[in-house]
Design a protein around this motif. Structure first.
Motif, PDB file in Angstrom:
ATOM      1  N   MET A  10     -10.038  -3.810  10.073  1.00 51.70           N
ATOM      2  CA  MET A  10      -9.021  -4.400   9.208  1.00 51.70           C
ATOM      3  C   MET A  10      -9.209  -5.808   8.947  1.00 51.70           C
ATOM      4  O   MET A  10      -9.776  -6.288   9.735  1.00 51.70           O
ATOM      5  N   PRO A  24       1.044  -1.355   0.336  1.00 50.05           N
ATOM      6  CA  PRO A  24       0.230   0.307   0.089  1.00 50.05           C
ATOM      7  C   PRO A  24       0.521   1.684  -0.485  1.00 50.05           C
ATOM      8  O   PRO A  24       0.358   2.651  -0.035  1.00 50.05           O
ATOM      9  N   ASP A  66      -4.034  -7.192   5.380  1.00 49.69           N
ATOM     10  CA  ASP A  66      -4.112  -5.240   4.951  1.00 49.69           C
ATOM     11  C   ASP A  66      -3.382  -4.958   6.347  1.00 49.69           C
ATOM     12  O   ASP A  66      -2.046  -4.039   6.759  1.00 49.69           O
TER      13      ASP A  66
END
Lengths: 446, 446
Positions: free
Chosen positions: B412, A321, B416
């Motif tokens: 989440m 990310p 992640d």
């Protein structure tokens, strides 16, 4: 499949190890120009500051272990000099001067960064040593241990400069720090930065802010560091003004570069050439808060990047990310931490930032060991989003900042952040955690 | 507008103060049955453990300051006994035995919780003292300070019991702890709980697990605590088996109750009567992870609930998201923390939970002060969501757990979570933070 890795540090060795773990039959070759691989570079200042510790303890895994136990063809003393993407070849020279050439199906460029060395007269004098490699650390520590260093000058006042200031002070060395910018930690909120500056000065280090280095002269006993308005005697000069990505190898071969000359990669760590990846301090990243490209060389992201490349070389199609810019450092008895954007960065990224700086306590009312904790928090007036935070204090900054990092990864608003159920007990914080108090204050301004 | 508050502790005084700040003309009356308001109840064990500290230091704000400086009509020694929602009246008695009656436009029931006292013979003996109010703390501390306590027995081994075990040990008292359940900290992962149990026992406390209390006998010198298979002499017996919500006042008036007999409230803290709110240890809450009603009495949520009620009495229409069940406590040199659901709770809430327990280091490889840190992490096999985590170690649990809390508030996934950019420096953790290492391991099992 032949997977070639250039650079045997965090990103390179993480990628090589994981690639071999995922596909034991893959041919994995690593070219490392020095003789050292897989050591904790971030641990070097702390190790230098402690006479009783051995620098070799920083080596997490020896080169031979990668060869024998993991089957990685790790070639130390091999400097890659030239990349030919058309024939998928990398050419270079060994420390012994022998030329070599390797072909690849997939290539990872993990060449890291180099200390920026100001180009002034005398910079090549003995006693001028940056702290970028374990070899540098060995030289610096041996100079100190042999009592050759009474006075040291550090160029720059960033993380490494401050960590070295502490390490040298611990070893009884008189430290001066010099930099051209008149602001101490210019990226930090003034109230926090002032407090850290006081801490450094109270430990005896002399800070010369706003002084440009002009030249280095050799004297009978050591060096004279000549700046405008001030000259400083030193036995050791450590340039610590920052690092620059080692991207020339890539850019010469036509690969796209980006912020600060870092190698441009997508979220899968792929460069502009579909067979070439890049990770670690030489590559750029997406900033999760701004959505824009950034270049923040940090150890965790280098390791994670290495893993992601190994996954993708194995066809897994993994994306990372990006970064939120979390960092923490110790300055004598103080902890300082940041995550996300500061006011200036937020403005530049197109937000309408508003901030608060609060002074609160690290533990519950009346609890022993209670100290002052300062929190600076930035939010966006347009969307209410949390954009960043900074902290400084003697206690409880380091791990608290990651609560902010998690919030930034999730694009939380300051209001939602202020309503979180955080853990409380008197030895660890007030009922309203300092982060919540800062958020409560910031909500009022948004 | 007449705003009546029952209970002058965290939720009640937070609500009263904020209501007056938002609407200085509002008539705000607080009925508190004791003479003490606004003190740090959570700080009591630590204060008792330290002879040099004054218990009165735990008082954050004196009753008179609320009256004089904030204009709150704070009536201490006023016990509310009866609620009549039809005529919007509250009746009760003062400590002096005078009857009173107050009317309200809006009412907040913040009656808190009471220590659960096992109903066995001899429980009314002198020397039996729970630790729920400042008055209890005064009695316990004065007994210790006057050297009346050589041996103490604590019933229960929860947060308060363990904190009191530490406090009494610090004061040179010989401590035994007794409970019927054969498991130490049954909500905790076994590996973590075992380590904490070792820590407690290594400090000299005797743990009697699986022993049911039968009666308390008065002896010539003090008390005999009689359980099945064991009898323990004591000068002080502290029942610390938990608390129960003080909801009888509300339920007698027909208000709806919920989990564990707590008062049922919506996200705006409103009870089943539209003019009556409830907050603090007497009220229930939504669990953000399960989405279900829960009852977890905790100080931060009590304060936040008080604020939200004040906002809503002022027509702001505020909602609180609920709790994730974050908690931290100190057990001698150990920190232990949790947030979210454990395996059993997750199963009960309808998830398909999977967990890992890892043993890692609190600081970087080779860094001084490095200790073992254990992380237990729970995720949902169906959705990949992070459901909860627990930690135990000497260093770095307390603030790390809040990174997990932030992740839970944002629902989440474990994957992640494992990709977050957390801060790193050798004095504060390994490159891969223990939380990330746990998440990396858990991802493999999901």
């Amino acid at each position: 499949m032949k997977f070639l890795v250039i650079g045997g540090d965090a990103a390179g060795m993480s990628a090589a190890s994981r690639a071999k773990r995922l596909s034991p039959d893959m041919e994995v070759i690593v070219l490392e120009k020095t003789e050292d691989v897989s050591y904790s570079a971030c641990g070097m200042p702390y190790n230098i500051g402690d006479e009783s510790r051995d620098l070799e303890d920083l080596v997490v895994r020896k080169a031979q272990a990668f060869r024998d136990k993991q089957g990685i063809n790790l070639l130390t003393g091999h400097e890659a000099l030239e990349l030919d993407p058309c024939s998928r070849a990398v050419r270079g020279k060994t420390l012994q001067g022998e030329e070599f050439e390797y072909y690849y199906d997939k290539l990872l460029i993990a060449t890291g960064g180099s200390a920026i060395i100001p180009q002034v007269e005398g910079m090549d004098s003995p006693g001028v040593l940056p702290l970028k490699s374990l070899e540098h650390a060995r030289k610096i520590k041996s100079l100190i241990t042999n009592s050759k260093v009474k006075k040291a000058v550090i160029l720059g006042m960033g993380y490494i400069g401050l960590e070295m200031c502490e390490a040298l002070t611990e070893r009884g060395v008189e430290v001066s720090m010099v930099k051209p910018n008149p602001m101490f930690l210019p990226w930090m909120d003034r109230e926090l930065a002032d407090r850290l500056q006081q801490e450094v000065e109270s430990r005896g280090a002399k800070l010369y802010l706003g002084h440009e280095l002009q030249k280095i002269e050799k004297t009978a006993s050591g060096l004279k560091v000549v700046c405008n308005d001030v000259s400083l005697d030193a036995d050791l000069l450590i340039p610590a003004i920052g690092i620059t990505p080692n991207s020339e190898f890539a850019s010469k071969a036509g690969l796209k570069t980006s912020v600060g000359n870092s190698i441009a990669v997508d979220k899968g760590l792929k460069t502009s050439d579909e067979h070439i990846y890049s990770a670690g301090d030489c590559a750029d990243a997406y900033h999760v808060v701004s959505g824009q490209k950034t270049w923040i060389p940090l150890a965790l992201y280098a390791n994670r990047g290495g893993w992601a490349v190994a996954d993708n070389v194995n066809g897994k199609g993994v994306e990372v990310p990006g970064v939120v810019g979390s960092a923490v450092f110790k300055v004598f008895d103080f902890e300082a931490a940041r995550t996300g954007l500061n006011m200036r960065e937020a403005e530049k990224a197109g937000f309408e930032p508003v901030s608060v700086t609060i002074k609160t306590r690290s533990r519950a009312h009346g609890h022993p060991g209670n100290t002052t904790l300062r929190v600076h928090m930035v939010g966006d007036k347009k969307t209410g989003r949390l954009l960043g935070m900074q902290m400084a204090g003697r206690d409880g900054c380091a791990h608290r900042i990651n609560t902010g990092a998690a919030a930034l990864h999730n694009r939380m608003t300051v209001a939602d952040f202020s309503r979180m159920d955080l853990a409380y007990a008197p030895p660890f914080g007030p009922v309203w955690d300092p982060l919540l108090t800062a958020a409560n204050q910031l909500v009022k301004k948004l």
